[in-house]
Design a protein around this motif. Structure first.
Motif, short mmCIF file in Angstrom:
data_model
loop_
_atom_site.label_atom_id
_atom_site.label_comp_id
_atom_site.label_asym_id
_atom_site.label_seq_id
_atom_site.Cartn_x
_atom_site.Cartn_y
_atom_site.Cartn_z
N GLY A 104 2.03 0.74 1.38
CA GLY A 104 2.82 -0.48 1.54
C GLY A 104 2.04 -1.77 1.73
O GLY A 104 2.64 -2.86 1.70
N GLU A 105 0.71 -1.70 1.89
CA GLU A 105 -0.07 -2.92 2.07
C GLU A 105 -0.71 -3.40 0.76
O GLU A 105 -1.31 -4.48 0.72
CB GLU A 105 -1.18 -2.70 3.11
N ILE A 106 -0.56 -2.63 -0.30
CA ILE A 106 -1.19 -2.99 -1.58
C ILE A 106 -0.18 -2.89 -2.72
O ILE A 106 0.90 -2.31 -2.58
CB ILE A 106 -2.43 -2.11 -1.89
N GLU A 107 -0.58 -3.43 -3.86
CA GLU A 107 0.15 -3.23 -5.11
C GLU A 107 -0.85 -3.28 -6.24
O GLU A 107 -2.03 -3.65 -6.03
CB GLU A 107 1.24 -4.29 -5.29
N ILE A 108 -0.41 -2.93 -7.44
CA ILE A 108 -1.31 -2.90 -8.60
C ILE A 108 -0.88 -3.98 -9.60
O ILE A 108 0.29 -3.99 -10.02
CB ILE A 108 -1.29 -1.53 -9.32
N CYS A 162 -4.92 2.26 -0.41
CA CYS A 162 -4.69 1.49 0.82
C CYS A 162 -5.51 0.20 0.77
O CYS A 162 -6.13 -0.13 -0.25
CB CYS A 162 -5.07 2.32 2.05
N ILE A 163 -5.50 -0.54 1.87
CA ILE A 163 -6.12 -1.86 1.91
C ILE A 163 -7.62 -1.80 1.59
O ILE A 163 -8.20 -2.76 1.06
CB ILE A 163 -5.87 -2.52 3.30
N GLN A 164 -8.27 -0.67 1.89
CA GLN A 164 -9.70 -0.52 1.59
C GLN A 164 -10.00 -0.43 0.10
O GLN A 164 -11.14 -0.56 -0.33
CB GLN A 164 -10.27 0.72 2.30
N ASP A 165 -8.94 -0.19 -0.69
CA ASP A 165 -9.13 -0.03 -2.14
C ASP A 165 -8.93 -1.34 -2.91
O ASP A 165 -9.02 -1.35 -4.14
CB ASP A 165 -8.16 1.02 -2.68
N VAL A 166 -8.65 -2.43 -2.20
CA VAL A 166 -8.44 -3.72 -2.85
C VAL A 166 -9.66 -4.09 -3.69
O VAL A 166 -10.80 -3.98 -3.26
CB VAL A 166 -8.14 -4.82 -1.81
#
Length: 570
Positions: A87-91, A12-16
């Motif tokens: 849905g807020e992140i990608e790799i 999720c966004i916290q893992d950016v």
């Protein structure tokens, strides 16, 4: 080798900013020329991967359902997808390995697949990758866990009973298993753990349960498999009401904890009242249309055409007033029975129609008055032999409900059916058979009927019906040796047969058998009802088709001659 640091449904966004490793199957590939996007899927969810052009050689080799491992950095996604948890992140992928390739699948691995049921059963392992089936199996697990916890917390202990047993007369055909060591002898697979759970009560166990596999060699259908699972329960020192009260609480608990549905108190009616009122022992009470017997009315008004009929019975529906007449007419065209009539009372009070010419306007008015019909109501009347007449009108009642959408899937209407007949006459074999099973206790006040009127004996049995489907069935068991032998006698069993098939069981009665009873619920059917589904195959990992065949492993199959010889079956 590390296959993953995270799963495909948790970032999720916290893992950016984190560097992660993921493994999963390719759901989609989007080639934008200089950029590539891949959706990677595992059990937990989907994550979008972003590739630069330098990976084009390997990307062009990939296809749907390839299994890949990637390493990359988590970044914010420019075009967010709030339909998925990631849905807020990608790799941004820095490394990719192909763990395994895949040929083109026989149907799309999507929630709304293009696969036919037969193909999905042949390739069931692929069907399980789809969310609907995977989630159904998770639901089944959660319901089973809730059942185990509830029963365990209420003093029941789970005990496994044997799978290889002797064949016993329980109503359906048993599957048999030849013995290699004991030449010419066969085991049977259990239709239920009935005798063993009763023996557990004799053994001093107070409350038993088992999530039991059962087998019946009969035709499969959408709500029944030849191999099925039941929630099997037994209790010592109980009477009918003890069982009904506890398991009503049990069902209410399951519905509340699984679906947050609060069920009302379960009504309870006798088998005879169910047949008289609904024409079936499994009535759907979400809608009215109760049976009204008309024999007295016909005799009183001397309606000659119907006067000599064994039974005349009808129902009234008020729903057609709100329905288009095209739909009404299409419904009437589906009914083909010469022992049936209908009466339309149209909104204009002067318009009354019927499908029978012998019904004069005066006779039609007699029926309308008796039914207290209002303009817009319709009457359906069946006549003839008692059993067939009720059975036919019961089918009409359900057809009306289906055709005009009277079954509200959001409503659950449980009903206990009590005092089911102990025995019924079997014409083909010219003898009585048990309605439930031979170990069901008769009501004490009816035992005297055994010699002269066995078919009128009521049993201490009960069925749980929800929305017209039998979900559970149980009874108080016989715990008296004399009564058990008497029932065996009325089922046409000789002393030699009783000793051969049930000698061990009858012997156990001599050691202080406690009063006991129990119930078994069809787990597959219960899940189906809870999830408002129409096909139990959707909640079984590897189901059989409607002909009892496993399409994936092609079972049943023929045995080689050597194997038949080994089993002494050649």
């Amino acid at each position: 080798m590390i296959y993953r640091t995270h799963n495909c449904g948790e970032l999720c966004i916290q893992d950016v900013g984190k560097t992660v490793i993921l493994s999963g199957w390719i759901q989609k590939i989007r080639n934008l020329g200089s950029l590539f996007f891949i959706d990677i899927r595992d059990y937990f969810g989907i994550t979008q991967l972003f590739f630069y052009k330098k990976f084009d050689n390997i990307i062009l080799r990939l296809g749907k359902e390839y299994l890949i491992k990637i390493e990359g950095k988590v970044v914010k996604r420019y075009s967010k997808n709030y339909n998925i948890s990631t849905g807020e992140i990608e790799i941004i992928v820095s490394k990719i390995d192909i763990l395994n390739s895949s040929i083109t699948t026989p149907f799309t691995i999507e929630d709304k697949t293009d696969g036919k049921e037969e193909d999905r059963m042949i390739y069931r392992y692929l069907d399980i990758r789809r969310n609907p089936i995977k989630n159904n199996l998770i639901i089944r697990h959660n319901i089973t866990l809730e059942i185990r916890n509830y029963l365990s917390h209420n003093g029941f202990i789970e005990i496994e009973t044997p799978m290889l047993i002797n064949s016993t007369p329980e109503g359906a055909r048993s599957f048999v298993v030849p013995s290699r060591i004991h030449i010419g002898k066969f085991y049977a697979l259990p239709q239920s753990p009935q005798l063993f759970k009763q023996l557990l009560m004799i053994g001093g166990i107070d409350k038993y349960f088992q999530i039991a596999k059962c087998f019946r060699d009969e035709d499969a259908r959408s709500d029944r498999q030849i191999e099925f699972t039941q929630i099997d329960c037994e209790m010592s020192f109980v009477e009918v009401d003890d069982i009904l009260i506890f398991f009503e609480r049990f069902i209410k608990h399951i519905f509340k904890n699984i679906n947050n549905v609060q069920l009302d108190t379960f009504p309870c009616i006798s088998y005879y009242d169910a047949i008289k009122t609904y024409g079936t022992s499994c009535p759907d009470i979400r809608f009215e249309m109760l049976f009204i017997e008309l024999n007295n009315l016909v005799q009183k008004n001397n309606i000659s055409f119907l006067k000599n009929k064994e039974l005349i019975v009808g129902i009234k529906t008020e729903k057609f007033y709100y329905t288009s007449y095209d739909k009404i007419n299409s419904f009437f065209k589906k009914i083909n029975n010469k022992h049936f009539l209908w009466i339309k009372y149209l909104p204009n009070k002067n318009l009354i129609f019927s499908n029978q010419n012998f019904l004069t306007k005066d006779i039609l008015k007699i029926f309308l008055k008796y039914f207290k019909a209002n303009p817009g109501d319709f009457l359906f009347i069946s006549y003839g032999k008692k059993n067939k007449t009720r059975e036919f009108l019961s089918k009409i009642r359900l057809k009306i409900a289906n055709h005009f959408n009277l079954k509200n899937s959001k409503i659950f209407s449980p009903l206990w059916i009590k005092d089911i007949p102990l025995l019924e006459w079997e014409e083909k074999k010219n003898k009585y058979k048990s309605v439930h099973h031979p170990f069901t206790s008769p009501k004490e006040e009816d035992i005297h009927l055994l010699e002269k009127n066995p078919e009128n004996i009521r049993s201490k049995s009960f069925d749980l019906i929800i929305n017209g489907m039998e979900i559970g069935s149980g009874s108080i068991r016989i715990h008296n040796k004399k009564i058990q032998n008497l029932i065996f006698k009325h089922l046409g069993l000789s002393k030699k047969e009783i000793e051969s098939k049930f000698g061990f069981f009858i012997k156990a009665f001599e050691y202080g058998t406690p009063p006991h009873g129990g119930i078994a619920f069809g787990l597959d059917r219960l899940i189906n009802i809870l999830e408002k589904n129409e096909n139990i195959k959707n909640f079984i990992a590897f189901p059989k088709n409607n002909y009892g065949k496993d399409m994936m492993i092609n079972a049943p199959s023929f045995l080689k001659k050597e194997k038949l010889k080994e089993l002494h079956l050649d």
